[in-house]
Motif scaffolding. Structure first.
Motif, PDB file in Angstrom:
ATOM      1  N   ILE A  19       0.842  -1.209   0.000  1.00 37.32           N
ATOM      2  CA  ILE A  19       0.000   0.000   0.000  1.00 37.32           C
ATOM      3  C   ILE A  19       0.873   1.253   0.000  1.00 37.32           C
ATOM      4  O   ILE A  19       0.600   2.208  -0.745  1.00 37.32           O
ATOM      5  N   CYS A  20       1.916   1.250   0.798  1.00 37.43           N
ATOM      6  CA  CYS A  20       2.821   2.412   0.836  1.00 37.43           C
ATOM      7  C   CYS A  20       3.504   2.631  -0.503  1.00 37.43           C
ATOM      8  O   CYS A  20       3.624   3.767  -0.971  1.00 37.43           O
ATOM      9  N   LEU A  21       3.946   1.568  -1.144  1.00 37.77           N
ATOM     10  CA  LEU A  21       4.578   1.699  -2.458  1.00 37.77           C
ATOM     11  C   LEU A  21       3.585   2.210  -3.502  1.00 37.77           C
ATOM     12  O   LEU A  21       3.934   3.039  -4.339  1.00 37.77           O
ATOM     13  N   PHE A  22       2.364   1.724  -3.448  1.00 38.19           N
ATOM     14  CA  PHE A  22       1.340   2.187  -4.393  1.00 38.19           C
ATOM     15  C   PHE A  22       1.081   3.677  -4.212  1.00 38.19           C
ATOM     16  O   PHE A  22       1.031   4.434  -5.180  1.00 38.19           O
ATOM     17  N   VAL A  23       0.921   4.098  -2.965  1.00 34.29           N
ATOM     18  CA  VAL A  23       0.647   5.511  -2.684  1.00 34.29           C
ATOM     19  C   VAL A  23       1.837   6.369  -3.081  1.00 34.29           C
ATOM     20  O   VAL A  23       1.678   7.441  -3.670  1.00 34.29           O
ATOM     21  N   LYS A  24       3.036   5.902  -2.797  1.00 30.81           N
ATOM     22  CA  LYS A  24       4.248   6.672  -3.119  1.00 30.81           C
ATOM     23  C   LYS A  24       4.393   6.872  -4.624  1.00 30.81           C
ATOM     24  O   LYS A  24       4.798   7.945  -5.076  1.00 30.81           O
ATOM     25  N   ASN A  25       4.049   5.860  -5.395  1.00 32.79           N
ATOM     26  CA  ASN A  25       4.222   5.957  -6.844  1.00 32.79           C
ATOM     27  C   ASN A  25       3.016   6.579  -7.539  1.00 32.79           C
ATOM     28  O   ASN A  25       3.164   7.224  -8.562  1.00 32.79           O
ATOM     29  N   HIS A  26       1.836   6.392  -7.005  1.00 39.57           N
ATOM     30  CA  HIS A  26       0.634   6.857  -7.675  1.00 39.57           C
ATOM     31  C   HIS A  26       0.230   8.275  -7.265  1.00 39.57           C
ATOM     32  O   HIS A  26      -0.225   9.058  -8.101  1.00 39.57           O
ATOM     33  N   LEU A  27       0.385   8.623  -6.014  1.00 37.60           N
ATOM     34  CA  LEU A  27      -0.109   9.896  -5.502  1.00 37.60           C
ATOM     35  C   LEU A  27       0.528  11.125  -6.159  1.00 37.60           C
ATOM     36  O   LEU A  27      -0.200  12.055  -6.510  1.00 37.60           O
ATOM     37  N   PRO A  28       1.855  11.180  -6.372  1.00 41.27           N
ATOM     38  CA  PRO A  28       2.413  12.386  -7.014  1.00 41.27           C
ATOM     39  C   PRO A  28       1.869  12.629  -8.425  1.00 41.27           C
ATOM     40  O   PRO A  28       1.546  13.764  -8.769  1.00 41.27           O
ATOM     41  N   SER A  29       1.752  11.585  -9.228  1.00 44.34           N
ATOM     42  CA  SER A  29       1.226  11.791 -10.579  1.00 44.34           C
ATOM     43  C   SER A  29      -0.243  12.177 -10.536  1.00 44.34           C
ATOM     44  O   SER A  29      -0.707  12.992 -11.338  1.00 44.34           O
ATOM     45  N   TYR A  30      -0.981  11.632  -9.589  1.00 45.69           N
ATOM     46  CA  TYR A  30      -2.395  11.986  -9.425  1.00 45.69           C
ATOM     47  C   TYR A  30      -2.526  13.465  -9.054  1.00 45.69           C
ATOM     48  O   TYR A  30      -3.352  14.187  -9.616  1.00 45.69           O
ATOM     49  N   MET A  31      -1.706  13.912  -8.111  1.00 49.12           N
ATOM     50  CA  MET A  31      -1.778  15.306  -7.680  1.00 49.12           C
ATOM     51  C   MET A  31      -1.329  16.259  -8.795  1.00 49.12           C
ATOM     52  O   MET A  31      -1.883  17.351  -8.932  1.00 49.12           O
ATOM     53  N   ASP A  32      -0.348  15.855  -9.598  1.00 45.44           N
ATOM     54  CA  ASP A  32       0.058  16.686 -10.733  1.00 45.44           C
ATOM     55  C   ASP A  32      -1.099  16.870 -11.706  1.00 45.44           C
ATOM     56  O   ASP A  32      -1.346  17.976 -12.195  1.00 45.44           O
ATOM     57  N   GLU A  33      -1.793  15.788 -12.008  1.00 42.18           N
ATOM     58  CA  GLU A  33      -2.918  15.862 -12.943  1.00 42.18           C
ATOM     59  C   GLU A  33      -4.053  16.705 -12.365  1.00 42.18           C
ATOM     60  O   GLU A  33      -4.682  17.482 -13.081  1.00 42.18           O
ATOM     61  N   LYS A  34      -4.311  16.568 -11.064  1.00 47.22           N
ATOM     62  CA  LYS A  34      -5.345  17.395 -10.429  1.00 47.22           C
ATOM     63  C   LYS A  34      -4.966  18.874 -10.520  1.00 47.22           C
ATOM     64  O   LYS A  34      -5.816  19.728 -10.747  1.00 47.22           O
ATOM     65  N   ASN A  37      -5.644  20.106 -14.035  1.00 49.15           N
ATOM     66  CA  ASN A  37      -7.079  20.268 -14.260  1.00 49.15           C
ATOM     67  C   ASN A  37      -7.605  21.516 -13.567  1.00 49.15           C
ATOM     68  O   ASN A  37      -8.444  22.235 -14.114  1.00 49.15           O
ATOM     69  N   LEU A  38      -7.126  21.785 -12.366  1.00 52.74           N
ATOM     70  CA  LEU A  38      -7.568  22.979 -11.646  1.00 52.74           C
ATOM     71  C   LEU A  38      -7.123  24.239 -12.371  1.00 52.74           C
ATOM     72  O   LEU A  38      -7.891  25.191 -12.508  1.00 52.74           O
ATOM     73  N   ALA A  39      -5.876  24.253 -12.858  1.00 59.71           N
ATOM     74  CA  ALA A  39      -5.385  25.420 -13.588  1.00 59.71           C
ATOM     75  C   ALA A  39      -6.195  25.642 -14.857  1.00 59.71           C
ATOM     76  O   ALA A  39      -6.539  26.781 -15.191  1.00 59.71           O
ATOM     77  N   THR A  40      -6.522  24.571 -15.553  1.00 61.03           N
ATOM     78  CA  THR A  40      -7.333  24.688 -16.763  1.00 61.03           C
ATOM     79  C   THR A  40      -8.716  25.237 -16.434  1.00 61.03           C
ATOM     80  O   THR A  40      -9.234  26.116 -17.129  1.00 61.03           O
ATOM     81  N   LYS A  41      -9.309  24.742 -15.360  1.00 61.18           N
ATOM     82  CA  LYS A  41     -10.636  25.211 -14.956  1.00 61.18           C
ATOM     83  C   LYS A  41     -10.597  26.702 -14.624  1.00 61.18           C
ATOM     84  O   LYS A  41     -11.479  27.461 -15.029  1.00 61.18           O
ATOM     85  N   GLU A  42      -9.560  27.128 -13.905  1.00 60.50           N
ATOM     86  CA  GLU A  42      -9.454  28.552 -13.558  1.00 60.50           C
ATOM     87  C   GLU A  42      -9.240  29.399 -14.802  1.00 60.50           C
ATOM     88  O   GLU A  42      -9.787  30.504 -14.906  1.00 60.50           O
ATOM     89  N   ASP A  43      -8.448  28.898 -15.758  1.00 65.90           N
ATOM     90  CA  ASP A  43      -8.236  29.640 -17.000  1.00 65.90           C
ATOM     91  C   ASP A  43      -9.539  29.785 -17.780  1.00 65.90           C
ATOM     92  O   ASP A  43      -9.830  30.850 -18.324  1.00 65.90           O
ATOM     93  N   ILE A  44     -10.316  28.733 -17.838  1.00 66.94           N
ATOM     94  CA  ILE A  44     -11.594  28.787 -18.564  1.00 66.94           C
ATOM     95  C   ILE A  44     -12.539  29.768 -17.890  1.00 66.94           C
ATOM     96  O   ILE A  44     -13.225  30.544 -18.570  1.00 66.94           O
ATOM     97  N   GLU A  45     -12.575  29.762 -16.559  1.00 65.43           N
ATOM     98  CA  GLU A  45     -13.440  30.709 -15.847  1.00 65.43           C
ATOM     99  C   GLU A  45     -13.027  32.145 -16.141  1.00 65.43           C
ATOM    100  O   GLU A  45     -13.870  33.011 -16.350  1.00 65.43           O
ATOM    101  N   GLU A  46     -11.725  32.391 -16.174  1.00 61.31           N
ATOM    102  CA  GLU A  46     -11.245  33.749 -16.462  1.00 61.31           C
ATOM    103  C   GLU A  46     -11.603  34.165 -17.886  1.00 61.31           C
ATOM    104  O   GLU A  46     -12.044  35.291 -18.125  1.00 61.31           O
ATOM    105  N   ILE A  47     -11.455  33.247 -18.822  1.00 64.83           N
ATOM    106  CA  ILE A  47     -11.756  33.559 -20.219  1.00 64.83           C
ATOM    107  C   ILE A  47     -13.243  33.825 -20.416  1.00 64.83           C
ATOM    108  O   ILE A  47     -13.629  34.737 -21.146  1.00 64.83           O
TER     109      ILE A  47
END
Length: 68
Positions: A19-34, A37-47
């Motif tokens: 479980i620790c290895l899964f979280v260590k390897n999966h969580l950073p890429s998940y947070m990068d993608e989130k 997505n948040l930056a894109t959403k904010e850009d669309i709202e501004e536009i």
């Protein structure tokens, strides 16, 4: 009985390690993608907010001229 507890503890330790290895390897890429997505959403709202502000000011200008 002691063997059963020992085997259970070893399996539990292996499960926690996996479980620790899964979280260590999966969580950073998940947070990068989130973050992307948040930056894109904010850009669309501004536009989309720019035309709304522009159309509101245009309506105010037109209503001013209609009063005259």
């Amino acid at each position: 009985m002691d063997w059963a507890i020992l085997i259970f503890e070893i399996l539990l330790a292996v499960a926690v390690l996996l479980i620790c290895l899964f979280v260590k390897n999966h969580l950073p890429s998940y947070m990068d993608e989130k973050g992307k997505n948040l930056a894109t959403k904010e850009d669309i709202e501004e536009i989309t907010e720019r035309p709304r502000k522009s159309s509101k000011s245009s309506v105010k200008d037109l209503s001013f001229f209609q009063m005259m």
